[in-house]
Scaffold this active site. Sequence first.
Site, PDB file in Angstrom:
ATOM      1  N   LYS A 172     -13.327  -6.275  -8.686  1.00  0.00           N
ATOM      2  CA  LYS A 172     -13.910  -6.471  -7.359  1.00  0.00           C
ATOM      3  C   LYS A 172     -15.397  -6.765  -7.546  1.00  0.00           C
ATOM      4  O   LYS A 172     -16.087  -6.042  -8.277  1.00  0.00           O
ATOM      5  CB  LYS A 172     -13.719  -5.222  -6.502  1.00  0.00           C
ATOM      6  CG  LYS A 172     -12.260  -4.939  -6.147  1.00  0.00           C
ATOM      7  CD  LYS A 172     -12.149  -3.655  -5.339  1.00  0.00           C
ATOM      8  CE  LYS A 172     -10.817  -3.581  -4.606  1.00  0.00           C
ATOM      9  NZ  LYS A 172      -9.662  -3.370  -5.502  1.00  0.00           N
ATOM     10  N   ASP A 214      -7.529  -0.409 -11.346  1.00  0.00           N
ATOM     11  CA  ASP A 214      -8.471  -0.949 -10.367  1.00  0.00           C
ATOM     12  C   ASP A 214      -9.661  -0.007 -10.195  1.00  0.00           C
ATOM     13  O   ASP A 214     -10.731  -0.221 -10.775  1.00  0.00           O
ATOM     14  CB  ASP A 214      -7.729  -1.188  -9.040  1.00  0.00           C
ATOM     15  CG  ASP A 214      -8.597  -1.768  -7.940  1.00  0.00           C
ATOM     16  OD1 ASP A 214      -9.827  -1.847  -8.126  1.00  0.00           O
ATOM     17  OD2 ASP A 214      -8.063  -2.144  -6.876  1.00  0.00           O
ATOM     18  N   LYS A 235       0.850  -1.178   0.000  1.00  0.00           N
ATOM     19  CA  LYS A 235       0.000   0.000   0.000  1.00  0.00           C
ATOM     20  C   LYS A 235       0.893   1.238   0.000  1.00  0.00           C
ATOM     21  O   LYS A 235       1.527   1.553   1.019  1.00  0.00           O
ATOM     22  CB  LYS A 235      -0.929  -0.032   1.226  1.00  0.00           C
ATOM     23  CG  LYS A 235      -1.995  -1.121   1.124  1.00  0.00           C
ATOM     24  CD  LYS A 235      -2.894  -0.853  -0.074  1.00  0.00           C
ATOM     25  CE  LYS A 235      -3.733  -2.034  -0.490  1.00  0.00           C
ATOM     26  NZ  LYS A 235      -4.420  -1.819  -1.774  1.00  0.00           N
ATOM     27  N   GLU A 290       0.066  -0.224  -9.634  1.00  0.00           N
ATOM     28  CA  GLU A 290      -1.405  -0.327  -9.638  1.00  0.00           C
ATOM     29  C   GLU A 290      -2.042   1.016  -9.303  1.00  0.00           C
ATOM     30  O   GLU A 290      -1.715   1.625  -8.281  1.00  0.00           O
ATOM     31  CB  GLU A 290      -1.863  -1.403  -8.643  1.00  0.00           C
ATOM     32  CG  GLU A 290      -3.387  -1.552  -8.587  1.00  0.00           C
ATOM     33  CD  GLU A 290      -3.846  -2.859  -7.965  1.00  0.00           C
ATOM     34  OE1 GLU A 290      -3.043  -3.808  -7.883  1.00  0.00           O
ATOM     35  OE2 GLU A 290      -5.025  -2.923  -7.566  1.00  0.00           O
TER      36      GLU A 290
HETATM   37 MG    MG Z   1      -6.058  -2.010  -5.942  1.00  0.00          MG
END
Ligand code: MG
Length: 367
Positions: A265, A241, A165, A218
């Site tokens: 997702k 994403d 992250k 990403e």
């Molecule tokens: Mg992501």
Amino acid sequence: MKITRISAYRVDLPLHEGSYKWSGGKSVDVFDSTVVQIDTDEGVVGFGEVCPLGPFYLPAYGNGCRAGVRELGPHLLGEDPLQTNRLDRRMDAALKGHAYVKSGIDMACWDILGKATGQPVCVLLGGRYGDDFLLYRAISQESPEAMAGRVAGYRAEGYRRFQLKVGGDPDVDIDRIHAVAEKLQPGDRLIADANTGWLMHEAMRVVRGVRDVDVYIEQPCLSYDECLSIRRHTDHPFILDEVIDSVDDLLRGRADKAMDVVNIKISKFGGLTRAKQARDLCVELGIAMTLEDSWGGDIVTAAIAHLAHSTPPEFLFTATDFNSYVTVSNAAGAPRRVNGRMAASAAPGLGVTPLMEVLGKPLVVVE
Ligand code: MG
């Protein structure tokens, strides 16, 4: 078969590590998850789950899941839960947008379809490939040293794909990527997920600063166009994403050669019906995928397992076992990580049995 009742429960999911931190100082200590129960006139009962990554990640929040079920539910009573495409269109006709609200309902209908036909959902989604599939481990945002220090423990749990992250101060992020990269072993994969956190000049500095590192980048920036600009200035493998939540987005991304991998997702697309459409399109287009959800407990993890296990392995970049991150189980029978890998249940439907004592009393009942 007809839907006779839709109920929604709230389950709080605390984290083993105390908190989960990502770009822009965003942090969650306890996830607010909604479990959706659908009862039918034939006695078959299905369950789904939707769990936003807090209220400040995607346009979704815990109370919104329940309010959405209250809004949408009356339009679905009497509908056939086995006809998932038809039901998906019915939901869109009754409520514009709010894909995440529809996700838990759609997931519960796939659970019913599996139970009614005696088939695990992965078979209904297209077929089971191999014995199991590969998982990644997200590394919550900390100092470069602390993040690097997490790698050995996660590798001991079997993980070989590590998603950092980042999306913070670009200089610290460059250090984070280098520090973790030094801990990698042959066969490991490193992903730096900025979760929209960098401005373009910051993203440009980071991709230059880690030019010699084998790392996937990403979702560096907030918008598709910003990400595309970074993509065109770097040769790192590139993942989109947050800006990909429809078939239209996938087709545009493909036409622009905007990404090498996409993150699908389930709740971002609006359920398993839509995620399957997107997954199947990506397979046809030759685009690899991370298959997961925004967050979740045992029921979401089971749904991810069915989606991932029914995906040709060469197209499955990685998937997530959210139920290993949280301290509360909301269903029995969910898949569990084994040596960094996971398998979908062979039982009919999602293969999970919700723990009603954990779910408590429903906050919403539509009947
Ligand atoms: Mg992501």
